[in-house]
Scaffold this motif. Structure first.
Motif, PDB file in Angstrom:
ATOM      1  N   MET A  24      -3.156  -2.990  -9.301  1.00  0.00           N
ATOM      2  CA  MET A  24      -4.294  -2.145  -9.128  1.00  0.00           C
ATOM      3  C   MET A  24      -4.094  -1.364 -10.204  1.00  0.00           C
ATOM      4  O   MET A  24      -3.002  -0.952  -9.165  1.00  0.00           O
ATOM      5  CB  MET A  24      -4.795  -1.831  -7.952  1.00  0.00           C
ATOM      6  N   ASN A  25      -4.809  -1.229 -11.464  1.00  0.00           N
ATOM      7  CA  ASN A  25      -3.947  -0.657 -12.421  1.00  0.00           C
ATOM      8  C   ASN A  25      -4.783   0.963 -12.493  1.00  0.00           C
ATOM      9  O   ASN A  25      -6.303   0.984 -12.600  1.00  0.00           O
ATOM     10  CB  ASN A  25      -4.207  -0.914 -13.550  1.00  0.00           C
ATOM     11  N   ASN A  26      -5.060   1.962 -13.232  1.00  0.00           N
ATOM     12  CA  ASN A  26      -5.496   3.140 -13.323  1.00  0.00           C
ATOM     13  C   ASN A  26      -6.769   3.519 -12.195  1.00  0.00           C
ATOM     14  O   ASN A  26      -7.927   4.027 -12.094  1.00  0.00           O
ATOM     15  CB  ASN A  26      -6.568   2.801 -14.528  1.00  0.00           C
ATOM     16  N   LEU A  27      -5.756   3.959 -11.463  1.00  0.00           N
ATOM     17  CA  LEU A  27      -6.160   4.409  -9.739  1.00  0.00           C
ATOM     18  C   LEU A  27      -7.271   5.049  -9.668  1.00  0.00           C
ATOM     19  O   LEU A  27      -6.936   6.224 -10.337  1.00  0.00           O
ATOM     20  CB  LEU A  27      -4.943   3.912  -8.951  1.00  0.00           C
ATOM     21  N   LYS A  28      -7.949   5.646  -8.992  1.00  0.00           N
ATOM     22  CA  LYS A  28      -8.633   7.049  -8.943  1.00  0.00           C
ATOM     23  C   LYS A  28      -8.904   7.176  -7.869  1.00  0.00           C
ATOM     24  O   LYS A  28      -8.938   6.201  -6.540  1.00  0.00           O
ATOM     25  CB  LYS A  28     -10.229   6.217  -9.240  1.00  0.00           C
ATOM     26  N   PRO A  29      -9.937   8.548  -7.189  1.00  0.00           N
ATOM     27  CA  PRO A  29      -9.509   8.203  -6.059  1.00  0.00           C
ATOM     28  C   PRO A  29     -10.810   8.045  -5.154  1.00  0.00           C
ATOM     29  O   PRO A  29     -10.449   7.441  -3.798  1.00  0.00           O
ATOM     30  CB  PRO A  29      -9.907  10.103  -6.138  1.00  0.00           C
ATOM     31  N   GLU A  30     -11.657   7.646  -5.930  1.00  0.00           N
ATOM     32  CA  GLU A  30     -13.047   6.273  -5.232  1.00  0.00           C
ATOM     33  C   GLU A  30     -12.248   5.155  -4.471  1.00  0.00           C
ATOM     34  O   GLU A  30     -12.749   4.183  -3.877  1.00  0.00           O
ATOM     35  CB  GLU A  30     -13.712   6.676  -5.751  1.00  0.00           C
ATOM     36  N   ASP A  31     -11.131   4.899  -4.941  1.00  0.00           N
ATOM     37  CA  ASP A  31     -10.465   3.750  -4.006  1.00  0.00           C
ATOM     38  C   ASP A  31      -9.667   4.133  -3.435  1.00  0.00           C
ATOM     39  O   ASP A  31      -8.890   2.929  -2.712  1.00  0.00           O
ATOM     40  CB  ASP A  31      -9.197   2.821  -5.807  1.00  0.00           C
ATOM     41  N   GLN A  74      -3.126   0.750   3.838  1.00  0.00           N
ATOM     42  CA  GLN A  74      -3.297   1.725   2.919  1.00  0.00           C
ATOM     43  C   GLN A  74      -3.188   2.378   1.994  1.00  0.00           C
ATOM     44  O   GLN A  74      -1.887   2.371   1.745  1.00  0.00           O
ATOM     45  CB  GLN A  74      -3.179   3.146   4.234  1.00  0.00           C
ATOM     46  N   VAL A  75      -4.441   2.343   0.954  1.00  0.00           N
ATOM     47  CA  VAL A  75      -3.999   2.995  -0.336  1.00  0.00           C
ATOM     48  C   VAL A  75      -5.091   4.482  -0.348  1.00  0.00           C
ATOM     49  O   VAL A  75      -5.941   4.766  -0.141  1.00  0.00           O
ATOM     50  CB  VAL A  75      -4.405   1.835  -1.496  1.00  0.00           C
ATOM     51  N   THR A  76      -3.849   5.215  -0.825  1.00  0.00           N
ATOM     52  CA  THR A  76      -4.835   6.679  -1.038  1.00  0.00           C
ATOM     53  C   THR A  76      -4.207   7.244  -3.022  1.00  0.00           C
ATOM     54  O   THR A  76      -2.960   6.273  -3.057  1.00  0.00           O
ATOM     55  CB  THR A  76      -3.542   7.341  -0.435  1.00  0.00           C
ATOM     56  N   VAL A  77      -5.307   7.336  -3.272  1.00  0.00           N
ATOM     57  CA  VAL A  77      -5.730   8.084  -4.769  1.00  0.00           C
ATOM     58  C   VAL A  77      -5.448   9.047  -4.495  1.00  0.00           C
ATOM     59  O   VAL A  77      -6.175   9.723  -4.681  1.00  0.00           O
ATOM     60  CB  VAL A  77      -5.652   6.945  -5.085  1.00  0.00           C
ATOM     61  N   SER A  78      -4.678  10.313  -4.941  1.00  0.00           N
ATOM     62  CA  SER A  78      -4.532  11.678  -4.601  1.00  0.00           C
ATOM     63  C   SER A  78      -3.341  12.895  -5.146  1.00  0.00           C
ATOM     64  O   SER A  78      -2.449  11.777  -5.347  1.00  0.00           O
ATOM     65  CB  SER A  78      -4.786  12.171  -2.845  1.00  0.00           C
ATOM     66  N   SER A  79      -3.483  13.717  -5.586  1.00  0.00           N
ATOM     67  CA  SER A  79      -2.611  14.007  -6.950  1.00  0.00           C
ATOM     68  C   SER A  79      -1.931  15.345  -5.606  1.00  0.00           C
ATOM     69  O   SER A  79      -1.240  16.620  -6.353  1.00  0.00           O
ATOM     70  CB  SER A  79      -3.400  14.921  -8.257  1.00  0.00           C
ATOM     71  N   GLY A  84       0.793  -1.375   0.111  1.00  0.00           N
ATOM     72  CA  GLY A  84       0.468  -0.064  -0.509  1.00  0.00           C
ATOM     73  C   GLY A  84       0.903   1.168   0.159  1.00  0.00           C
ATOM     74  O   GLY A  84       1.647   1.150   0.319  1.00  0.00           O
ATOM     75  N   GLY A  85       0.113   2.336  -0.494  1.00  0.00           N
ATOM     76  CA  GLY A  85       0.994   3.701   0.107  1.00  0.00           C
ATOM     77  C   GLY A  85      -0.071   4.627  -0.954  1.00  0.00           C
ATOM     78  O   GLY A  85      -1.085   4.857  -0.871  1.00  0.00           O
ATOM     79  N   LEU A  86       0.681   6.195  -1.410  1.00  0.00           N
ATOM     80  CA  LEU A  86      -0.048   7.237  -1.716  1.00  0.00           C
ATOM     81  C   LEU A  86       0.689   7.085  -2.771  1.00  0.00           C
ATOM     82  O   LEU A  86       1.803   6.983  -3.871  1.00  0.00           O
ATOM     83  CB  LEU A  86       0.633   8.087  -1.335  1.00  0.00           C
ATOM     84  N   VAL A  87      -0.103   6.865  -4.663  1.00  0.00           N
ATOM     85  CA  VAL A  87       0.175   7.015  -5.764  1.00  0.00           C
ATOM     86  C   VAL A  87      -0.702   7.786  -6.400  1.00  0.00           C
ATOM     87  O   VAL A  87      -2.295   8.557  -5.718  1.00  0.00           O
ATOM     88  CB  VAL A  87      -0.642   5.975  -5.974  1.00  0.00           C
ATOM     89  N   GLN A  88      -0.773   8.507  -7.512  1.00  0.00           N
ATOM     90  CA  GLN A  88      -1.570   9.685  -7.786  1.00  0.00           C
ATOM     91  C   GLN A  88      -2.215   8.884  -9.367  1.00  0.00           C
ATOM     92  O   GLN A  88      -1.961   7.631  -9.409  1.00  0.00           O
ATOM     93  CB  GLN A  88      -0.639  10.472  -9.186  1.00  0.00           C
ATOM     94  N   PRO A  89      -3.562   9.579  -9.290  1.00  0.00           N
ATOM     95  CA  PRO A  89      -4.512   9.170 -10.382  1.00  0.00           C
ATOM     96  C   PRO A  89      -4.207   8.872 -11.436  1.00  0.00           C
ATOM     97  O   PRO A  89      -3.334   9.283 -12.268  1.00  0.00           O
ATOM     98  CB  PRO A  89      -5.545  10.229 -10.559  1.00  0.00           C
ATOM     99  N   GLY A  90      -4.520   7.321 -12.100  1.00  0.00           N
ATOM    100  CA  GLY A  90      -3.638   7.346 -13.669  1.00  0.00           C
ATOM    101  C   GLY A  90      -3.159   5.785 -13.007  1.00  0.00           C
ATOM    102  O   GLY A  90      -2.676   4.787 -14.224  1.00  0.00           O
ATOM    103  N   GLY A  91      -2.461   5.804 -11.460  1.00  0.00           N
ATOM    104  CA  GLY A  91      -0.728   5.296 -11.323  1.00  0.00           C
ATOM    105  C   GLY A  91      -1.498   4.176 -10.793  1.00  0.00           C
ATOM    106  O   GLY A  91      -2.811   3.106 -10.473  1.00  0.00           O
ATOM    107  N   SER A  92      -0.496   2.658 -10.570  1.00  0.00           N
ATOM    108  CA  SER A  92      -0.579   1.951  -9.961  1.00  0.00           C
ATOM    109  C   SER A  92      -0.490   1.012  -8.684  1.00  0.00           C
ATOM    110  O   SER A  92       1.247   1.947  -8.713  1.00  0.00           O
ATOM    111  CB  SER A  92      -0.188   0.825 -11.090  1.00  0.00           C
ATOM    112  N   LEU A  93      -0.765   0.389  -8.283  1.00  0.00           N
ATOM    113  CA  LEU A  93      -0.303  -0.338  -6.957  1.00  0.00           C
ATOM    114  C   LEU A  93      -0.684  -2.292  -7.382  1.00  0.00           C
ATOM    115  O   LEU A  93      -1.135  -2.663  -7.324  1.00  0.00           O
ATOM    116  CB  LEU A  93      -0.357   0.204  -5.896  1.00  0.00           C
ATOM    117  N   ARG A  94       0.684  -3.037  -6.989  1.00  0.00           N
ATOM    118  CA  ARG A  94       0.610  -3.576  -6.525  1.00  0.00           C
ATOM    119  C   ARG A  94       0.589  -4.254  -4.825  1.00  0.00           C
ATOM    120  O   ARG A  94       1.648  -4.564  -4.267  1.00  0.00           O
ATOM    121  CB  ARG A  94       1.893  -5.471  -7.053  1.00  0.00           C
ATOM    122  N   LEU A  95      -0.845  -4.935  -4.283  1.00  0.00           N
ATOM    123  CA  LEU A  95      -0.767  -5.297  -2.931  1.00  0.00           C
ATOM    124  C   LEU A  95      -0.634  -7.185  -2.866  1.00  0.00           C
ATOM    125  O   LEU A  95      -0.434  -7.921  -3.811  1.00  0.00           O
ATOM    126  CB  LEU A  95      -2.643  -5.295  -2.540  1.00  0.00           C
TER     127      LEU A  95
END
Length: 115
Positions: free
Chosen positions: A82-89, A110-115, A9-20
């Motif tokens: 998780m690809n194309n992450l959105k703030p609502e994720d 925690q997964v946070t999707v924010s610019s 988990g972590g902080l990522v920009q909208p449109g980014g990716s994470l692998r849990l």
């Protein structure tokens, strides 16, 4: 002693990716269905994705096409790509292991999707 330990988990920009990742110990991993759940602030926990012991998968509509659940029985680990992450994720994501007679939970990550 059963343990499920999430990571990635972590902080990522909208449109980014994470692998849990969720590493399990103390269970016969291959016979368990595995799932990822999430809970956003002020919201109920919801099922995101599941993968059965025979590798059938399910996704909630809101993540279908963007998220992929997989498992590696040799590593006793389930993943959520998780690809194309959105703030609502944005949410706390928790790992679950379930069979007919017993179920277990990880601590959540925690997964946070924010610019």
């Amino acid at each position: 002693q059963v343990q499920l330990v999430e990571s990635g988990g972590g902080l990522v920009q909208p449109g980014g990716s994470l692998r849990l990742s969720c590493a399990a110990s103390g269970i016969t991993f291959s016979i368990y269905g595995m799932g990822w759940y999430r809970q956003a602030p002020g919201k109920q926990r919801e099922l995101v994705a599941t993968i059965t012991s025979n590798s059938n998968t399910y996704y909630v509509d809101s993540v279908q096409g963007r998220f992929t659940i997989s498992r590696d029985n040799a590593k006793n680990t389930v993943y959520l790509q998780m690809n194309n992450l959105k703030p609502e994720d944005t949410a706390v994501y928790s790992c679950n292991a379930r069979t007919i007679g017993q179920g277990y939970w990880g601590q959540g990550t925690q997964v946070t999707v924010s610019s």
